[in-house]
Design an enzyme around this catalytic site. Structure first.
Site, PDB file in Angstrom:
ATOM      1  N   CYS A   1       0.832  -1.195   0.000  1.00 26.19           N
ATOM      2  CA  CYS A   1       0.000   0.000   0.000  1.00 26.19           C
ATOM      3  C   CYS A   1       0.873   1.253   0.000  1.00 26.19           C
ATOM      4  O   CYS A   1       1.529   1.528  -0.992  1.00 26.19           O
ATOM      5  CB  CYS A   1      -1.009  -0.033   1.140  1.00 26.19           C
ATOM      6  SG  CYS A   1      -2.451   0.978   0.766  1.00 26.19           S
TER       7      CYS A   1
ATOM      8  N   HIS B   1      -3.617  -5.082   0.067  1.00 26.52           N
ATOM      9  CA  HIS B   1      -3.090  -5.665   1.311  1.00 26.52           C
ATOM     10  C   HIS B   1      -3.163  -7.195   1.257  1.00 26.52           C
ATOM     11  O   HIS B   1      -4.170  -7.769   1.658  1.00 26.52           O
ATOM     12  CB  HIS B   1      -3.907  -5.176   2.507  1.00 26.52           C
ATOM     13  CG  HIS B   1      -3.735  -3.723   2.791  1.00 26.52           C
ATOM     14  ND1 HIS B   1      -2.836  -3.254   3.725  1.00 26.52           N
ATOM     15  CD2 HIS B   1      -4.341  -2.637   2.270  1.00 26.52           C
ATOM     16  CE1 HIS B   1      -2.900  -1.932   3.766  1.00 26.52           C
ATOM     17  NE2 HIS B   1      -3.803  -1.529   2.889  1.00 26.52           N
TER      18      HIS B   1
ATOM     19  N   GLU C   1      -1.784  -9.220   3.113  1.00 28.18           N
ATOM     20  CA  GLU C   1      -1.730  -9.802   4.465  1.00 28.18           C
ATOM     21  C   GLU C   1      -3.093 -10.208   5.010  1.00 28.18           C
ATOM     22  O   GLU C   1      -3.178 -11.052   5.891  1.00 28.18           O
ATOM     23  CB  GLU C   1      -1.029  -8.828   5.430  1.00 28.18           C
ATOM     24  CG  GLU C   1      -1.792  -7.560   5.792  1.00 28.18           C
ATOM     25  CD  GLU C   1      -1.577  -6.385   4.834  1.00 28.18           C
ATOM     26  OE1 GLU C   1      -1.162  -6.624   3.680  1.00 28.18           O
ATOM     27  OE2 GLU C   1      -1.837  -5.242   5.234  1.00 28.18           O
TER      28      GLU C   1
HETATM   29  N1  GLN Z   1      -1.776   6.734   2.514  1.00 34.70           N
HETATM   30  C1  GLN Z   1      -2.060   5.917   1.430  1.00 34.70           C
HETATM   31  C2  GLN Z   1      -3.426   6.129   0.792  1.00 34.70           C
HETATM   32  O1  GLN Z   1      -4.366   6.536   1.427  1.00 34.70           O
HETATM   33  C3  GLN Z   1      -1.838   4.467   1.794  1.00 34.70           C
HETATM   34  C4  GLN Z   1      -2.795   3.890   2.770  1.00 34.70           C
HETATM   35  C5  GLN Z   1      -2.315   2.570   3.274  1.00 34.70           C
HETATM   36  O2  GLN Z   1      -1.123   2.309   3.283  1.00 34.70           O
HETATM   37  N2  GLN Z   1      -3.231   1.746   3.754  1.00 34.70           N
HETATM   38  O3  GLN Z   1      -3.539   5.908  -0.364  1.00 34.70           O
END
Ligand code: GLN
Length: 543
Positions: free
Chosen positions: A394, A520, A522
């Site tokens: 992410c 994600h 995970e």
């Molecule tokens: N800050 C980033 C976004 O909002 C990543 C968010 C995250 O890592 N879950 O796109």
């Protein structure tokens, strides 16, 4: 509902409640998930639910330092991290209905009141709030999809906040009779000076439950030392519970041991007997795969050393699912995970060698906002230039793109509009397609989305598939205006959402293993199905 042909007939969904006493953090979620696992291993269809006593409508807005990781379900619900345990243990997806907070209960009741649904009645905790709680519990069982619904009540018995939940359990016990059962988890402290285990706190917490009209059927005593039969009998006598229904849950090095220990304590057997199942015809639990995993985990001798670089590392629960995924993948590869939790705020090009010089792999964590960003760039540059396997998740993928734009493509001022809204080279931005969605009130891209993998890419080889579905939780995206330049310089966009054209995976062709994912992974790694990306990342790290 016939589940086992000619063996067991579960005609009505059974509801099991797991409450906790004495103190928080006893591992109610793990006990609830372990019981779920044991029943599932006997062939029953099981789901776990968590009721959280806080007023937030969901945990999405909670700072990770307050409550640990925010878990995301396939249907895009931002949930309590216990849902992660449920999925990792049961290997079954959970949904929005599996996690309910007091905030949501009140919001639903107040919405009904505004609509006039209560026909002028005075709206009260009993029956309106408790009815809403019961509706949320029973809705999981109402479609006939599950033989058992196991509901964990957050908080500790005696808290003001959990009163309406305990009252709902009292009412359901009365309504459901034998189809309802209560497991109460308590703590038996060991007084080192007296060399004695003490049951008084357990007695008091059961009394608190009884004062609220709830008699537990089974007591699970969390302890650091073995609890004798004599002591179990004493607890049974004081608490109106049968001696064989008093069990211990002793401290173990890994949470994955807990289901096996609870099986040895006969938790599932006692539950089934109390709910009217005939032990002669009920299948036994098949824990073979689970046991094989635990043995691999416990017997691994050689280490794999991974650095997890993030801004919330002071509270490892903020990265619960990532850490568990690394544990699954390490055990799968017969390695013991040695995890270095590295605070990104403290990293820079000068100290990076000292902090990351000895690790086998680097994982750049998700996160929000500016803090700790620059340190992530130092870690990424180090991993990229030294050919150290690196997985960016992410914001980890977003920082990967920015670092590449700055140091390979030569855009010195490359950034994300999240970090610097005036940046001219906004490598990470809110995409136009997203802007429309966001303007309509949604604030994040949440839940599972499809992603097509480029044939011949590392990602496609790792997954062994051409289309995958992974869960998202973010606002910002890779800016497609830069895609061609990235690819020309050797950073392939190997995973794309066909519908929105959003880039979901990037990988560095010339590197041993350098992959960033916008989603994600995970959230999808489980004990019996460790996630392929994590497996491959660990494999690269040990090579
Ligand atoms: N800050 C980033 C976004 O909002 C990543 C968010 C995250 O890592 N879950 O796109």
């Amino acid at each position: 509902m016939h589940y086992f042909k000619n063996i067991t007939i579960v005609d009505k969904t059974k509801y099991i409640f797991v409450t906790g006493g004495v103190t928080s953090s006893l591992g109610k979620g793990i006990i609830a998930a372990s019981l779920g696992k044991l029943l599932q291993a006997r062939g029953f269809r099981v789901t776990n639910q968590k009721l959280d006593p806080y007023i937030n409508v969901d945990p999405g807005t909670l700072n990770p330092y307050e409550h640990g990781e925010c878990y995301v379900t396939v249907d895009g619900h931002e949930a309590d991290l216990d849902l992660g345990h449920y999925e990792r243990f049961l290997n079954v997806e959970t949904h929005k209905a599996n996690n309910v907070t007091t905030g949501r209960i009140y919001q639903n009741v107040i919405n009904k009141e505004r609509r006039g649904d209560f026909l002028g009645k005075t709206v009260q905790i009993i029956p309106h709030i408790t009815d809403e709680i019961k509706r949320n519990i029973k809705s999981l069982g109402s479609k006939g999809e599950y033989d058992f619904v196991i509901t964990e009540i957050g908080g500790t018995v005696g808290d003001i906040e959990s009163l309406p939940y305990i009252e709902s359990v009292r009412q359901l016990r009365w309504e459901l009779g034998k189809n309802c059962l209560i497991v109460h988890l308590t703590y038996v402290p060991y007084l080192a000076a007296a060399k004695e285990l003490k049951t008084k706190p357990t007695q008091h917490s059961v009394k608190a439950l009884q004062e609220q009209g709830v008699q537990p059927d089974i007591l699970v005593l969390r302890t650091e030392h073995n609890i004798s039969m004599e002591m179990r009998k004493k607890v049974a006598l004081f608490c109106n519970v049968e001696p064989h229904a008093v069990m211990q849950s002793i401290d173990v090095p890994s949470i994955y041991r807990v289901p096996l220990n609870m099986m040895a304590e006969k938790l599932d057997e006692v539950v089934l007997a109390k709910m009217g199942f005939d032990s002669a015809t009920t299948p036994v639990a098949d824990m073979e795969k689970w046991t094989a995993f635990v043995e691999k985990l416990e017997n691994a001798k050689d280490e794999v050393r991974i650095a997890l670089v993030g801004k919330y590392v002071q509270l490892p629960d903020s990265y619960k699912s990532i850490i568990e995924s690394l544990i699954h993948a390490s055990a799968y590869n017969n390695r013991k995970l040695k995890l270095d939790l590295i605070l990104s705020d403290k990293l820079n090009d000068e100290n990076i060698e000292k902090r990351l010089g000895k690790v086998d792999g680097i994982l750049i964590a998700p996160g929000f906002g500016t803090r700790g960003m620059e340190g992530k760039f130092s870690a990424l540059r180090f991993a990229r230039e030294r050919n150290i396997p690196c997985l960016g998740i992410c914001m980890g993928m977003q920082t990967m793109s920015i670092e590449f734009a700055r140091n390979v493509l030569g855009f010195k001022d490359a950034n994300s509009t999240e970090i610097d809204p005036t940046t001219p080279n906004n490598i990470v931005d809110i995409m136009d397609e997203q802007k429309n969605v966001l303007d309509l009130g949604g604030s994040m891209r949440l839940g599972a989305f499809e992603c097509s993998l480029t044939p011949g890419s590392k990602a496609a080889a790792i997954y062994g598939e051409t289309t995958i579905r992974e869960r998202h939780r973010h606002r910002y995206e890779f800016n497609n205006a830069y895609k061609e330049q990235f690819e020309a310089a050797g950073m392939t966009c190997s995973g794309v959402n066909e519908e929105s054209h959003l880039v979901e995976i990037i990988e560095l062709n010339s590197h041993k293993w350098y992959i960033g994912v916008q989603f994600h992974p995970e959230y999808r790694s489980t004990v019996v199905n460790p996630h392929p990306l994590f497996i491959s990342f660990i494999q690269a790290a040990i090579q």
